[in-house]
Scaffold this active site. Structure first.
Site, short mmCIF file in Angstrom:
data_model
loop_
_atom_site.label_atom_id
_atom_site.label_comp_id
_atom_site.label_asym_id
_atom_site.label_seq_id
_atom_site.Cartn_x
_atom_site.Cartn_y
_atom_site.Cartn_z
N LYS A 107 48.49 38.63 45.59
CA LYS A 107 49.35 37.49 45.95
C LYS A 107 50.42 38.15 46.54
CE LYS A 107 48.36 33.83 43.25
NZ LYS A 107 46.52 34.55 42.14
C1 LIG Z 1 45.95 33.30 42.17
C2 LIG Z 1 44.92 34.15 41.43
C3 LIG Z 1 43.47 34.30 42.04
C4 LIG Z 1 43.02 32.72 42.38
O1 LIG Z 1 43.32 32.68 43.85
P1 LIG Z 1 43.51 31.39 44.47
O2 LIG Z 1 44.10 32.07 46.16
O3 LIG Z 1 44.24 30.81 43.51
O4 LIG Z 1 42.17 31.58 44.47
C5 LIG Z 1 42.96 34.86 40.96
N1 LIG Z 1 43.21 36.28 40.75
C6 LIG Z 1 44.16 36.49 40.58
C7 LIG Z 1 44.70 37.80 39.38
C8 LIG Z 1 45.57 35.86 40.61
O5 LIG Z 1 46.73 35.90 40.78
#
Ligand SMILES: *Cc1c(COP(=O)(O)O)cnc(C)c1O
Length: 452
Positions: A110
């Site tokens: 993210k």
């Molecule tokens: C947010 C997240 C996901 C899922 O991603 P999305 O975009 O919500 O599908 C998977 N793994 C980790 C470590 C995350 O932080």
């Protein structure tokens, strides 16, 4: 290039306006009104570094920000990553690659979007002179990444709701131990979906949102999805040419933002072969892609908490295309979903595969991949390592650093994974602001803390 809403009742927005609004005023999600064709640019893009590639990509989607400024924004966003490649592609064997997306400040993918979004907010405050209140809900990683993108920035306060006791302890520390005076980490009772609902309801009070200059920072912001397109292009360019065409991207999925970004890159002309949606035991998307039925169940906490989701907020963007770009149909289907009914959606055009993994399988998989390759991965990434395609190369997106989830990784491999950033957090004081899970409580708190 303008941005339209999946629900069709919003005037077109520029990129900057869509970023500022987050959610479209009609309750829908923003999408570009046209799709540039990138296929002819890939040759030139192969020579670029990560930040340069991101800048060139954004120039296509956000012409309201000058190209030189994009280069400066992406340079600053990605210089805080601890790998010169920003998103290194690691080869496990001839058929299997891992795209490591955890080299940013909070050690999860993210950071790719939220380092950039923090800088876009800052730019906006400078341009408008209006102080921003950034509000979001998190299952763990969005919140910490958003906080690290905004902390200490003049003119911005950031409020992050998360389900009390349901984020990993280190994730909570990343949010609540920053020491920054513009950061508010807010535990609320319930699940991630409850926290997200309260955030949506708070934005639903449009008068409040306008007076406080409220901006949404969760996976629904269009800037975030676009920022994530870049690493699919980057990874594709780093594969050996013979592996590129048919490559399958395997994407650990919760809110559907990450895999949507890959699909969008393909729609713009990235010749990727296929995508697999990899879920944990919260398998609503797995069930949808295998049966066509979208039915919400209860959330069951798992080893991969950032995927403990039954209401995938970005799914509406994909739905818009499944329903033939018909905003009226999107409104009908979203209404049906809200009433809790199961919805059957034509998944005919769906190019996505799906897999799911239980907690027991996650632990077993971390151990197995460690034994086979000496490679340690986190429980979210592990969800990708099942049902590998036998006829093509797979790129599994590694979404978090294993040290964020030390307990399950240690029990699977016998060694505790660590990272210096996380070690440093363990001795810092925790500062949280617990609230009831109601929009009234959240609005009163923002009112008291934030001067728009
Ligand atoms: C947010 C997240 C996901 C899922 O991603 P999305 O975009 O919500 O599908 C998977 N793994 C980790 C470590 C995350 O932080």
């Amino acid at each position: 290039m303008q941005y339209i809403s999946t629900r069709g009742l919003t005037q077109p927005h520029t990129f900057s306006q869509a970023v500022e609004a987050g959610l479209a005023p009609d309750g829908g999600l923003f999408l570009p009104d046209s799709w540039p064709d990138i296929s002819g640019k890939l040759g030139d893009w192969e020579k670029l570094g990560y930040a340069e590639l991101a800048a060139e990509f954004f120039t296509l989607f956000a012409p309201d920000i000058p190209r030189e400024e994009w280069h400066s924004l992406t340079q600053r966003a990605y210089e805080r990553f601890d790998s010169p490649d920003v998103a290194p592609l690691r080869k496990l064997d001839e058929k299997t690659y891992v795209l490591e997306l955890f080299h940013g400040p909070t050690l999860a993918f993210k950071d790719f979007a939220l380092q950039l979004l923090g800088l876009l907010y800052k730019r906006q405050v400078e341009h408008t002179g209006k102080r921003l209140a950034v509000l979001g809900a998190t299952s763990g990683d969005t919140g910490s990444a958003a906080i690290h993108g905004c902390m200490g920035q003049e003119g911005i306060s950031i409020f992050i709701l998360y389900p009390n006791g349901r984020v990993a302890p280190l994730q909570e520390r990343q949010m609540a131990c920053t020491g920054a005076s513009n950061v508010y980490a807010i535990p609320v009772p319930g699940t991630f979906d409850d926290a997200q609902r309260v955030v949506k309801q708070t934005f639903g009070d449009t008068a409040f949102a306008a007076t406080q200059h409220l901006s949404a920072v969760n996976s629904i912001n269009i800037a975030r999805v676009l920022a994530q397109c870049v690493y699919y292009i980057w990874a594709w360019l780093r594969l050996p040419p013979e592996a590129r065409g048919g490559v399958e991207f395997v994407v650990p999925t919760g809110n559907f933002g990450n895999v949507l970004a890959g699909w969008m890159a393909q729609r713009m002309g990235l010749p990727a072969g296929s995508f697999r949606v990899a879920t944990n035991q919260n398998d609503i998307l797995y069930r949808f892609f295998t049966s066509g039925e979208y039915r919400q169940g209860d959330v069951h906490p798992s080893y991969a908490p950032s995927m403990d989701i039954q209401a995938a907020s970005n799914f509406e963007r994909y739905l818009y295309f499944l329903l033939g770009e018909d905003a009226t149909k999107v409104r009908e289907v979203m209404e049906q979903m809200r009433s809790g009914d199961a919805v059957n959606i034509p998944s005919g055009q769906t190019a996505m595969k799906a897999s799911r993994m239980t907690d027991a399988e996650i632990r077993e998989t971390i151990g197995r991949i460690y034994a086979s390759y000496g490679y340690v991965m986190d429980p979210h990434t592990a969800c990708g390592f099942t049902g590998m395609a036998s006829d093509r190369v797979s790129v599994v997106l590694a979404t978090a650093h294993p040290a964020k989830f030390p307990d399950v990784v240690q029990s699977a491999t016998g060694a505790e994974p660590t990272h210096p950033t996380l070690e440093a957090l363990k001795s810092k004081p925790l500062e949280t602001h617990p609230l009831e899970a109601t929009p009234e409580a959240v609005k009163a708190f923002i009112d008291a803390q934030h001067r728009a």
